[in-house]
Write an enzyme that holds these catalytic residues in place. Structure first.
Site, PDB file in Angstrom:
ATOM      1  N   GLU A 115      23.968  21.994  78.876  1.00  0.00           N
ATOM      2  CA  GLU A 115      24.217  22.881  77.867  1.00  0.00           C
ATOM      3  C   GLU A 115      25.056  24.414  78.171  1.00  0.00           C
ATOM      4  OE1 GLU A 115      20.634  23.325  78.815  1.00  0.00           O
ATOM      5  OE2 GLU A 115      20.197  21.457  77.467  1.00  0.00           O
ATOM      6  N   ASN A 120      31.548  30.789  75.834  1.00  0.00           N
ATOM      7  CA  ASN A 120      31.821  30.436  77.085  1.00  0.00           C
ATOM      8  C   ASN A 120      33.303  29.716  77.247  1.00  0.00           C
ATOM      9  OD1 ASN A 120      32.410  30.405  79.976  1.00  0.00           O
ATOM     10  ND2 ASN A 120      30.065  29.882  80.313  1.00  0.00           N
ATOM     11  N   TYR A 127      34.720  21.730  80.933  1.00  0.00           N
ATOM     12  CA  TYR A 127      34.013  20.589  80.537  1.00  0.00           C
ATOM     13  C   TYR A 127      34.870  19.451  79.906  1.00  0.00           C
ATOM     14  CZ  TYR A 127      30.144  23.662  82.228  1.00  0.00           C
ATOM     15  OH  TYR A 127      29.513  24.486  82.939  1.00  0.00           O
TER      16      TYR A 127
END
Ligand SMILES: CC(C)(COP(=O)(O)OP(=O)(O)OC[C@H]1O[C@@H](n2cnc3c(N)ncnc32)[C@H](O)[C@@H]1OP(=O)(O)O)[C@@H](O)C(=O)NCCC(=O)NCCS
Length: 177
Positions: A115, A120, A127
């Site tokens: 998560e 962010n 990611y």
């Protein structure tokens, strides 16, 4: 960052880890939370990235980042991940993630998830660059700010996204594992 050491976290690492944790998160894990994960939680795997040597030859270098995860059956779930602020944007976060996802992929894990706060951006970019896809949204997941969490996942099959050329080089097997 070619000479980074990635090693299992030990209780003696916690002062350094907590210093990074407290400047990295608005709602940091407590010392007790790390101790629980290290000592009690049988699915938890905690790792640190360390500079190869300290100011005194032969002594371990300082901790520059860490990654905590749960390994449940064939799934990896990243529970905590941070790099010391002064050491960011040098590829340490990427090295930690790629090294550990590759390690567990080789040990049979088929999927990794996490998560992340919707705001962010540094983490999200990393990611997505590593092939994580947005698979869900948890509204108001972070109780401190009420921010939403994005759920992200990547498949760890034979064709893991980083298996091809990645900017920071090929993944290495972590030492001592
Ligand atoms: C998320 C986090 C762990 C990333 O760590 P990091 O070590 O800075 O990550 P990397 O250096 O591998 O990648 C970050 C950026 O640096 C860039 N970078 C990597 N190597 C670089 C180099 N040698 N020179 C310049 N830039 C570089 C990457 O391309 C990436 O750029 P982008 O953000 O524009 O995509 C770090 O920002 C952090 O600790 N954040 C606070 C805690 C947090 O949010 N954790 C995640 C919770 S889900």
């Amino acid at each position: 960052v070619s000479d980074l050491l990635i090693e299992p976290m030990r209780l003696g690492d916690l002062d350094e880890v907590l210093a990074i944790e407290r400047v990295s998160f608005t709602n940091p894990w407590s010392r007790q939370a790390f101790v629980y994960e290290l000592r009690e939680n049988r699915v938890a795997r905690l790792w640190v990235a360390r500079a190869p040597s300290g100011p005194v030859a032969g002594e371990p270098g300082s901790i520059v980042g860490y990654l905590c995860l749960w390994l449940i059956a064939d799934e990896v779930h990243v529970t905590n991940f941070a790099v010391r602020p002064e050491e960011r944007h040098r590829g340490i976060g990427r090295r930690l993630l790629v090294t550990l996802l590759e390690l567990y992929r080789q040990d049979g894990a088929t999927r990794a998830g996490l998560e992340v706060r919707v705001g962010n951006q540094p983490a999200l970019r990393l990611y997505e660059d590593l092939g994580f896809r947005r698979v869900g949204l948890r509204k108001g997941y972070y109780f401190d700010t009420g921010e939403d969490a994005l759920l992200m996942e990547v498949s760890l099959g034979a064709a893991a996204p980083w298996a091809g050329p990645v900017r920071s080089g090929n993944p290495e097997r972590a030492p001592g594992v």
